[in-house]
Design a protein around this motif. Structure first.
Motif, mmCIF file in Angstrom:
data_model
loop_
_atom_site.group_PDB
_atom_site.id
_atom_site.type_symbol
_atom_site.label_atom_id
_atom_site.label_comp_id
_atom_site.label_asym_id
_atom_site.label_seq_id
_atom_site.Cartn_x
_atom_site.Cartn_y
_atom_site.Cartn_z
ATOM 1 N N ALA A 179 -155.523 47.570 54.627
ATOM 2 C CA ALA A 179 -154.914 48.899 54.691
ATOM 3 C C ALA A 179 -153.751 49.171 53.917
ATOM 4 N N ASN A 180 -153.272 48.148 53.318
ATOM 5 C CA ASN A 180 -151.932 48.177 52.289
ATOM 6 C C ASN A 180 -152.393 48.317 50.994
ATOM 7 N N HIS A 181 -151.435 48.704 49.861
ATOM 8 C CA HIS A 181 -151.921 48.795 48.539
ATOM 9 C C HIS A 181 -151.758 47.563 47.557
ATOM 10 N N VAL A 182 -152.377 47.245 46.754
ATOM 11 C CA VAL A 182 -152.234 45.942 46.116
ATOM 12 C C VAL A 182 -152.551 46.381 44.576
ATOM 13 N N GLN A 183 -152.380 45.303 43.811
ATOM 14 C CA GLN A 183 -152.518 45.691 42.333
ATOM 15 C C GLN A 183 -153.203 44.537 41.753
ATOM 16 N N VAL A 184 -154.204 44.790 40.960
ATOM 17 C CA VAL A 184 -154.766 43.548 40.165
ATOM 18 C C VAL A 184 -154.513 43.835 38.531
ATOM 19 N N THR A 220 -139.602 63.150 51.903
ATOM 20 C CA THR A 220 -140.486 62.639 50.798
ATOM 21 C C THR A 220 -139.690 61.556 49.985
ATOM 22 N N THR A 221 -139.927 60.485 50.100
ATOM 23 C CA THR A 221 -139.128 59.362 49.596
ATOM 24 C C THR A 221 -139.757 58.425 48.496
ATOM 25 N N GLY A 222 -141.175 58.355 48.378
ATOM 26 C CA GLY A 222 -141.956 57.637 47.479
ATOM 27 C C GLY A 222 -142.558 56.585 48.178
ATOM 28 N N THR A 223 -143.455 55.826 47.616
ATOM 29 C CA THR A 223 -144.106 54.666 48.469
ATOM 30 C C THR A 223 -143.498 53.450 47.821
ATOM 31 N N PRO A 224 -143.618 52.358 48.588
ATOM 32 C CA PRO A 224 -142.950 50.894 48.344
ATOM 33 C C PRO A 224 -144.107 50.419 47.052
ATOM 34 N N GLN A 225 -143.547 49.537 46.149
ATOM 35 C CA GLN A 225 -144.327 48.836 45.336
ATOM 36 C C GLN A 225 -145.593 48.095 45.563
ATOM 37 N N PRO A 226 -146.714 48.115 45.121
ATOM 38 C CA PRO A 226 -147.821 47.462 45.411
ATOM 39 C C PRO A 226 -147.447 45.944 45.143
ATOM 40 N N THR A 227 -148.163 45.245 45.903
ATOM 41 C CA THR A 227 -148.034 43.737 45.640
ATOM 42 C C THR A 227 -149.334 43.211 44.647
ATOM 43 N N VAL A 228 -148.672 42.601 43.712
ATOM 44 C CA VAL A 228 -149.735 42.039 42.517
ATOM 45 C C VAL A 228 -150.542 40.744 43.092
ATOM 46 N N VAL A 229 -151.792 41.080 43.155
ATOM 47 C CA VAL A 229 -152.706 39.846 43.722
ATOM 48 C C VAL A 229 -153.922 39.424 42.790
ATOM 49 N N SER A 230 -154.546 38.668 42.932
ATOM 50 C CA SER A 230 -155.686 38.205 42.114
ATOM 51 C C SER A 230 -156.950 39.120 42.725
ATOM 52 N N THR A 231 -157.815 39.262 41.962
ATOM 53 C CA THR A 231 -159.112 40.021 42.481
ATOM 54 C C THR A 231 -159.918 39.321 43.774
ATOM 55 N N ALA A 232 -159.551 37.995 43.624
ATOM 56 C CA ALA A 232 -160.340 37.275 44.842
ATOM 57 C C ALA A 232 -159.509 37.450 46.319
ATOM 58 N N SER A 233 -158.275 37.544 45.858
ATOM 59 C CA SER A 233 -157.184 37.688 46.975
ATOM 60 C C SER A 233 -157.362 39.143 47.618
ATOM 61 N N ALA A 234 -157.631 40.112 46.752
ATOM 62 C CA ALA A 234 -157.601 41.451 46.993
ATOM 63 C C ALA A 234 -159.105 41.691 47.888
ATOM 64 N N ALA A 235 -160.150 40.841 47.338
ATOM 65 C CA ALA A 235 -161.409 40.789 48.107
ATOM 66 C C ALA A 235 -161.551 40.553 49.595
ATOM 67 N N ASN A 236 -160.258 39.589 49.742
ATOM 68 C CA ASN A 236 -160.194 39.267 51.153
ATOM 69 C C ASN A 236 -158.874 39.836 51.978
ATOM 70 N N ALA A 237 -158.352 40.720 51.228
ATOM 71 C CA ALA A 237 -156.991 41.423 51.485
ATOM 72 C C ALA A 237 -155.775 40.215 51.886
ATOM 73 N N VAL A 238 -155.834 39.313 51.070
ATOM 74 C CA VAL A 238 -154.843 38.249 51.198
ATOM 75 C C VAL A 238 -155.068 37.516 52.640
ATOM 76 N N GLY A 239 -156.396 37.174 52.991
ATOM 77 C CA GLY A 239 -156.691 36.512 54.272
ATOM 78 C C GLY A 239 -156.522 37.658 55.433
ATOM 79 N N GLY A 240 -156.475 38.937 55.276
ATOM 80 C CA GLY A 240 -156.499 40.006 56.094
ATOM 81 C C GLY A 240 -155.187 40.320 56.295
ATOM 82 N N THR A 241 -154.243 39.885 55.936
ATOM 83 C CA THR A 241 -152.630 40.197 55.825
ATOM 84 C C THR A 241 -152.506 41.338 55.072
ATOM 85 N N ARG A 242 -153.058 41.959 54.435
ATOM 86 C CA ARG A 242 -152.974 43.187 53.683
ATOM 87 C C ARG A 242 -153.973 44.436 53.766
#
Length: 326
Positions: free
Chosen positions: A246-251, A222-244
């Motif tokens: 299943a990952n976690h992000v933050q708006v 048990t080590t803790g999760t990595p920090q989420p990537t901060v993105v815009s709402t538009a980038s989150a809506a397309n998963a940063v072009g599909g590259t993110r």
């Protein structure tokens, strides 16, 4: 008793065969030919928990051609087929160093041989060294797992971005930092957010995105999760072009546009930071405190995992109240 007879009896006691040439009682100049032999045995096993060593609980694998090669050569000099208990044995081997391996043509493209277990073995007079032969599933990176065709059984490692039970559907998002993959039908209930885990399953596709299905698990730490990537709402809506996917992000600083409760009981909140609209899904299986989430309100930040809709867009799913900061 002559010295030659005494010498022969001592060698025989060590499992060494002695052949005297030219005469029964060696004289000066006569030659003794000494042949020493030993045995190598072991078990072919499947590394079920992917810890890369033989455990008593690892199942035996029958009908596997185990090959013996003289050290310095990879050409097999003998082959034994593992029996119903996975056991093999090579007998009457001349003293020396050997390599134990497996005829990989019988393994297909799913299994591979653990090199750590199929290395050098030394044969000594009358000795019987034991050498386990481990078979394992291919261990790949998350990025590699996402590119494999459906039906490949592989092992991956990473950090659990959510507990297995949080969304009520036996789904765990696994990340190694830059990459993530959704694992579905996960069999072990004990996985918690932040656990470092090793997962084994079969590659597949769900909602147009790669997944790992029918997953068995091993919790490493048990080590803790990595920090989420901060993105815009538009980038989150397309998963940063599909590259993110299943990952976690933050708006951050996104204005609530509207909210709706759908038939499943989930609450969908549409937010926009000025770049475009993102749907945030508050799963009905999780208890959220949302009285403030009204149109025109502005949460300071929203964090969650990205899930595809199957239509080329993604939604964000917070995992707990801690993912919402006003």
């Amino acid at each position: 008793m002559t010295r030659a007879r005494w010498f022969g009896m001592r060698l025989a006691a060590l499992g060494v065969a002695v052949a005297a040439f030219a005469c029964q009682t060696p004289e000066t100049g006569d030659i003794l030919e000494v042949q020493a032999t030993g045995t190598v045995q072991g078990r072919v096993y499947f590394d079920a928990n992917a810890n890369r060593r033989e455990d008593a609980t690892d199942p035996s694998v029958p009908d596997i051609p185990v090959q013996l090669s003289v050290r310095g050569s990879r050409e097999p000099v003998a082959t034994q087929i593992s029996n119903a208990q996975g056991q093999y044995q090579f007998v009457d081997l001349p003293v020396g160093s050997y390599w134990i391996d497996v005829d990989s043509t019988v393994l297909g493209d799913t299994l591979f041989v653990l090199d750590a277990d199929t290395a050098r073995v030394d044969v000594r007079p009358g000795a019987t060294p034991t050498k386990g032969v481990g078979l394992s599933l291919a261990k790949v990176s998350i990025a590699e797992a996402r590119t494999l065709p459906a039906g490949k059984k592989v092992t991956i490692e990473g950090f659990a971005l959510n507990s297995r039970t949080v969304f009520g559907d036996s789904t765990v998002h696994l990340s190694d930092g830059p990459n993530a993959i959704r694992t579905i039908n996960v069999f072990r209930a004990g996985i918690q957010q932040g656990d470092s885990v090793r997962l084994t399953g079969r590659t597949g596709t769900f909602m147009g995105q790669p997944v790992l299905d029918g997953v068995t698990t091993q919790i490493l730490a048990t080590t803790g999760t990595p920090q989420p990537t901060v993105v815009s709402t538009a980038s989150a809506a397309n998963a940063v072009g599909g590259t993110r996917d299943a990952n976690h992000v933050q708006v951050r600083d996104a204005v609530v546009v509207d909210t709706v409760t759908v038939q499943t009981g989930d609450r969908i909140v549409r937010v926009n930071d000025g770049s475009g609209v993102l749907e945030v899904v508050f799963d009905e299986a999780i208890t959220f405190n949302l009285p403030w989430l009204l149109p025109d309100s502005v949460p300071a930040r929203l964090t969650g995992v990205l899930v595809p809709t199957g239509t080329g867009a993604w939604q964000m799913k917070p995992r707990s109240q801690a993912d919402i900061v006003r």
